[in-house]
Design an enzyme around this catalytic site. Structure first.
Site, mmCIF file in Angstrom:
data_model
loop_
_atom_site.group_PDB
_atom_site.id
_atom_site.type_symbol
_atom_site.label_atom_id
_atom_site.label_comp_id
_atom_site.label_asym_id
_atom_site.label_seq_id
_atom_site.Cartn_x
_atom_site.Cartn_y
_atom_site.Cartn_z
ATOM 1 N N ARG A 1 -1.889 12.146 -15.750
ATOM 2 C CA ARG A 1 -2.899 11.093 -15.880
ATOM 3 C C ARG A 1 -4.288 11.631 -16.205
ATOM 4 N NH1 ARG A 1 -4.217 6.643 -13.057
ATOM 5 N NH2 ARG A 1 -6.122 6.917 -14.243
ATOM 6 N N TYR B 1 -9.406 -11.821 -7.200
ATOM 7 C CA TYR B 1 -10.113 -10.890 -8.088
ATOM 8 C C TYR B 1 -10.885 -11.644 -9.166
ATOM 9 C CZ TYR B 1 -8.014 -6.610 -6.232
ATOM 10 O OH TYR B 1 -7.657 -5.565 -5.428
ATOM 11 N N ASP C 1 -0.265 -2.134 -12.646
ATOM 12 C CA ASP C 1 -1.333 -2.619 -11.782
ATOM 13 C C ASP C 1 -1.288 -4.133 -11.816
ATOM 14 O OD1 ASP C 1 -4.058 -1.596 -10.361
ATOM 15 O OD2 ASP C 1 -4.365 -3.551 -11.300
ATOM 16 N N ARG D 1 -1.226 8.801 -6.851
ATOM 17 C CA ARG D 1 -2.178 9.873 -6.584
ATOM 18 C C ARG D 1 -1.737 10.893 -5.546
ATOM 19 N NH1 ARG D 1 -7.152 6.070 -5.329
ATOM 20 N NH2 ARG D 1 -5.421 4.879 -4.444
ATOM 21 N N ARG E 1 3.536 2.379 -3.742
ATOM 22 C CA ARG E 1 2.649 3.417 -4.294
ATOM 23 C C ARG E 1 3.271 4.809 -4.216
ATOM 24 N NH1 ARG E 1 -2.861 1.327 -1.498
ATOM 25 N NH2 ARG E 1 -3.114 -0.609 -2.671
#
Length: 355
Positions: free
Chosen positions: A51, A162, A87, A42, A38
């Site tokens: 973004r 998921y 992702d 962010r 990562r």
């Protein structure tokens, strides 16, 4: 072809002699290579800027944006490898599964997969389904030069969790109920997901990725016996499917201290270790013939620079004598991390391990 051998009959790629790939192949390195899970995301203000107003999944399908985001931490932190910005649910979206990534929640599947009839919704993934991946990697390899690009995919168990749960889950009740209650359906589900994941990684490698990481974020919820019986065959299938390309294969999961040996046995060349197990102990559990990746606790990044350096020293001390070591965090970069802490950490590791 083994990931530890120079490709026979081929010219070595621009990235072949990089510190990162040398460490993955368990060869001597000029310094311990560093990258962060990562690292593109962010924690970077430049990421938030590009973004802004663009949904996550949409951003993963915009080649120029993907290339820009992937490059941002390489430019800022001078890490030894880039990780392809994506992702884990991108290949599922690409084959038509109705899902979305909801801010503050994560991937949410509109119609969970819990019956044999539902398997039909998991069709084969073709390169045309993810054309944007090929295009983005072409842009990236041109700009990265001798810096390797790591391809990325979610492992079959985590994708299944998921799909079966319909979203993130703490206890994986529906997932484990299916695994225990209908082992044949479970095996067929993971086998289909292994095919899809293999196809997704092949697209990335053929486009120019120098290594791949299989990320099994939820597999730490399983006992070793359940992993060996119900998950390992599918993960092994993925690693076997890309073995012929000769690129290093990294396997990482969270809370997997009890599974480290099995995760290496599944077919990885490099086993990722979270911060809960020291690297010297992890090496004992994994056994010879594998490099290790990790494993600074991400939370220490919020402490003082002196504390970060002290904890980094502990990781490097535990890594002494390993066959190969790639320095990383024990999990992904937290969103509120000060980017300067990462830049300083890369410089510190490079400086203190330089030969």
């Amino acid at each position: 072809m083994s990931a530890n051998l120079r490709p026979t009959g081929q010219q070595p790629t621009a990235t072949y002699e990089s510190a990162f790939l040398k460490a993955c192949r368990r060869e001597p390195v000029p310094h311990t290579p560093v990258w962060f899970m990562r690292q593109a995301g962010r924690s970077l203000p430049e990421y938030l800027k590009v973004r802004e107003g663009i949904p996550m999944l949409e951003s993963c399908m915009m080649p120029e944006l993907v290339a820009e985001i992937t490059m941002q931490p390489v430019r800022r932190h001078h890490v030894d490898a880039a990780i392809y910005f994506s992702d884990i649910v991108v290949p599922l979206k690409a084959i038509g599964i109705d899902l979305d990534i909801k801010p503050g929640v994560g991937p949410v599947v509109e119609q969970p997969i819990r019956s044999r009839a539902d398997l039909a919704r998991l069709r084969d993934l073709t390169p045309e389904d993810v054309w944007y991946v090929t295009e983005a990697i072409g842009l990236l390899t041109a700009e990265l030069g001798s810096t390797p690009l790591i391809g990325f995919a979610g492992a079959p168990f985590t994708l299944a969790s998921y799909l079966v749960e319909g979203g993130p889950s703490k206890n994986h009740e529906h997932t484990k109920a299916l695994m225990y209650g209908d082992p044949q359906l479970w095996a067929d589900l993971l086998d289909r997901l292994a095919e899809i994941t293999s196809a997704f990684l092949k697209v990335q490698i053929e486009a120019g990725a120098s290594a791949v990481q299989l990320f099994d974020s939820w597999v730490g919820a399983l006992a070793p016996a359940d992993y060996r019986r119900s998950v390992m065959p599918a993960s092994s299938k993925v690693f076997k499917a890309v073995e012929e390309y000769g690129v290093p294969r990294i396997h990482f999961g969270v809370g997997t201290g009890e599974l480290l040996g099995l995760m290496g046995e599944a077919g990885a060349d490099v086993v990722g270790v979270d911060w809960r197990v020291p690297l010297d102990e992890a090496a004992r559990r994994v056994g010879p013939g594998k490099a290790l990746q990790g494993n600074l606790d991400p939370a220490v990044l919020f402490s003082t620079p002196e504390a970060v350096e002290a904890k980094a020293d502990e990781v490097l001390a535990a890594a002494e004598g390993l066959e190969g070591h790639v320095f990383n965090l024990g999990h992904g970069v937290p969103p509120t991390t000060d980017p300067d802490a990462l830049t300083r950490l890369v410089e510190y590791v490079h400086t203190h391990t330089a030969v």
